[in-house]
Design a protein around this motif. Structure first.
Motif, PDB file in Angstrom:
ATOM      1  N   ASP A  46       2.207   5.966   1.827  1.00  0.00           N
ATOM      2  CA  ASP A  46       1.345   5.034   2.553  1.00  0.00           C
ATOM      3  C   ASP A  46       0.627   4.090   1.594  1.00  0.00           C
ATOM      4  O   ASP A  46       0.454   2.894   1.892  1.00  0.00           O
ATOM      5  N   ALA A  47       0.212   4.618   0.433  1.00  0.00           N
ATOM      6  CA  ALA A  47      -0.459   3.772  -0.560  1.00  0.00           C
ATOM      7  C   ALA A  47       0.489   2.709  -1.094  1.00  0.00           C
ATOM      8  O   ALA A  47       0.120   1.532  -1.219  1.00  0.00           O
ATOM      9  N   LEU A  48       1.722   3.096  -1.409  1.00  0.00           N
ATOM     10  CA  LEU A  48       2.685   2.121  -1.909  1.00  0.00           C
ATOM     11  C   LEU A  48       2.970   1.052  -0.863  1.00  0.00           C
ATOM     12  O   LEU A  48       3.083  -0.146  -1.189  1.00  0.00           O
ATOM     13  N   ALA A  49       3.071   1.458   0.390  1.00  0.00           N
ATOM     14  CA  ALA A  49       3.376   0.514   1.468  1.00  0.00           C
ATOM     15  C   ALA A  49       2.285  -0.534   1.642  1.00  0.00           C
ATOM     16  O   ALA A  49       2.553  -1.637   2.138  1.00  0.00           O
ATOM     17  N   ARG A  50       1.066  -0.227   1.229  1.00  0.00           N
ATOM     18  CA  ARG A  50      -0.018  -1.200   1.329  1.00  0.00           C
ATOM     19  C   ARG A  50       0.204  -2.392   0.410  1.00  0.00           C
ATOM     20  O   ARG A  50      -0.276  -3.497   0.689  1.00  0.00           O
ATOM     21  N   LYS A  74      10.573   7.083   3.573  1.00  0.00           N
ATOM     22  CA  LYS A  74      11.330   6.552   4.709  1.00  0.00           C
ATOM     23  C   LYS A  74      10.409   6.358   5.917  1.00  0.00           C
ATOM     24  O   LYS A  74      10.469   5.330   6.609  1.00  0.00           O
ATOM     25  N   LEU A  75       9.546   7.314   6.168  1.00  0.00           N
ATOM     26  CA  LEU A  75       8.633   7.216   7.300  1.00  0.00           C
ATOM     27  C   LEU A  75       7.624   6.078   7.128  1.00  0.00           C
ATOM     28  O   LEU A  75       7.133   5.512   8.108  1.00  0.00           O
ATOM     29  N   ALA A  76       7.336   5.733   5.854  1.00  0.00           N
ATOM     30  CA  ALA A  76       6.420   4.627   5.574  1.00  0.00           C
ATOM     31  C   ALA A  76       7.109   3.274   5.642  1.00  0.00           C
ATOM     32  O   ALA A  76       6.457   2.239   5.467  1.00  0.00           O
ATOM     33  N   GLY A  77       8.430   3.275   5.867  1.00  0.00           N
ATOM     34  CA  GLY A  77       9.135   2.032   6.083  1.00  0.00           C
ATOM     35  C   GLY A  77      10.096   1.598   5.003  1.00  0.00           C
ATOM     36  O   GLY A  77      10.744   0.559   5.127  1.00  0.00           O
ATOM     37  N   PHE A  78      10.210   2.390   3.925  1.00  0.00           N
ATOM     38  CA  PHE A  78      11.089   2.004   2.825  1.00  0.00           C
ATOM     39  C   PHE A  78      12.543   2.304   3.199  1.00  0.00           C
ATOM     40  O   PHE A  78      12.872   3.392   3.652  1.00  0.00           O
ATOM     41  N   ALA A  79      13.398   1.315   2.984  1.00  0.00           N
ATOM     42  CA  ALA A  79      14.751   1.386   3.527  1.00  0.00           C
ATOM     43  C   ALA A  79      15.793   1.877   2.533  1.00  0.00           C
ATOM     44  O   ALA A  79      16.787   2.498   2.929  1.00  0.00           O
ATOM     45  N   LEU A 151       4.351   1.292  -9.577  1.00  0.00           N
ATOM     46  CA  LEU A 151       4.510   2.724  -9.784  1.00  0.00           C
ATOM     47  C   LEU A 151       3.464   3.436  -8.955  1.00  0.00           C
ATOM     48  O   LEU A 151       2.263   3.163  -9.086  1.00  0.00           O
ATOM     49  N   VAL A 152       3.907   4.336  -8.083  1.00  0.00           N
ATOM     50  CA  VAL A 152       2.997   5.205  -7.357  1.00  0.00           C
ATOM     51  C   VAL A 152       3.195   6.612  -7.892  1.00  0.00           C
ATOM     52  O   VAL A 152       4.323   7.068  -8.069  1.00  0.00           O
ATOM     53  N   LEU A 153       2.091   7.277  -8.205  1.00  0.00           N
ATOM     54  CA  LEU A 153       2.183   8.632  -8.740  1.00  0.00           C
ATOM     55  C   LEU A 153       0.967   9.433  -8.315  1.00  0.00           C
ATOM     56  O   LEU A 153      -0.031   8.876  -7.833  1.00  0.00           O
ATOM     57  N   SER A 154       1.074  10.735  -8.515  1.00  0.00           N
ATOM     58  CA  SER A 154      -0.044  11.622  -8.217  1.00  0.00           C
ATOM     59  C   SER A 154      -0.297  12.538  -9.401  1.00  0.00           C
ATOM     60  O   SER A 154       0.610  12.882 -10.159  1.00  0.00           O
ATOM     61  N   LEU A 155      -1.559  12.909  -9.559  1.00  0.00           N
ATOM     62  CA  LEU A 155      -1.963  13.944 -10.508  1.00  0.00           C
ATOM     63  C   LEU A 155      -2.809  14.938  -9.735  1.00  0.00           C
ATOM     64  O   LEU A 155      -3.859  14.561  -9.193  1.00  0.00           O
TER      65      LEU A 155
END
Length: 204
Positions: A46-50, A74-79, A151-155
């Motif tokens: 969701d953050a990347l989709a923003r 995929k659910l956030a819209g990335f194809a 780049l989207v990542l988590s820590l």
């Protein structure tokens, strides 16, 4: 459900041991993390989709595992999503979800088979930290992006205990090599009271 693998996954190990653990975990991974409310993939997607408005452009799901991160993307819209991972058994589970354009096994110490510009964005969801990939992977992923790439990542909390991890992000930001677009703390595995930070960076 018994936390058969979550009890030991955050302990440091070498790449071969990590691959073996995730191979062994592949059959029960989705059920175990889902039972603990695994929230980070959805938060990252969701953050990347923003920020990435053209969601038809290709995204690399680095350390895609069984494909839970790909499902969130995929659910956030990335194809168009490609996945890479150390574990062939995890990739077999991802392949069965039929979410990815390609899925590729990679080696821990091998160069990432990506040319800058191949991907508009790279996702590294739950990948960097104790018991998983070292922070040097962050440098590799940033170098694999062209200027303007995301780049989207988590820590998670364990990764944040090592201050060198977030400090590496700050090095890229402070020197102007990247711009921090998003940083948010929130639930990772709420069933075991584990949180994570989600970040979105844009390469300059």
């Amino acid at each position: 459900m018994t936390q058969k693998f979550l009890d030991k996954v955050y302990y440091a190990r070498d790449a071969d041991e990590t691959r073996t653990l995730y191979d062994d975990w592949s059959a029960s991974y989705d059920a175990e993390v889902s039972s603990q409310g695994y929230a980070t993939p959805g938060r990252c997607a969701d953050a990347l989709a923003r920020f990435m408005k053209d969601q038809t452009l290709p995204v690399l799901d680095f350390g895609c595992g069984t494909g839970l991160s790909g499902l969130a993307l995929k659910l956030a819209g990335f194809a168009t999503i490609d996945g890479v991972d150390l574990s062939e058994e995890m990739l077999a589970k991802a392949r069965a979800k039929r979410l990815y354009r390609t899925l590729t096994v990679i080696e821990a110490d091998a160069p990432l088979p990506v040319t800058p510009g191949d991907y508009a964005a790279i996702a590294a969801i739950g990948v960097i930290g104790a018991g998983a990939a070292p922070i040097s992977v962050f440098d590799d992923l940033m170098k694999a992006l062209a200027p303007g790439g995301f780049l989207v990542l988590s820590l998670n909390d364990h990764a944040l205990q090592d201050r060198a991890n977030e400090a590496r992000l700050c090095e890229w930001i402070d020197c102007g090599a990247a711009r921090l677009l998003f940083r948010e703390s929130g639930p990772h595995l709420p069933g075991i009271n584990l949180n994570s930070n989600v970040y979105v960076l844009e390469k300059n």
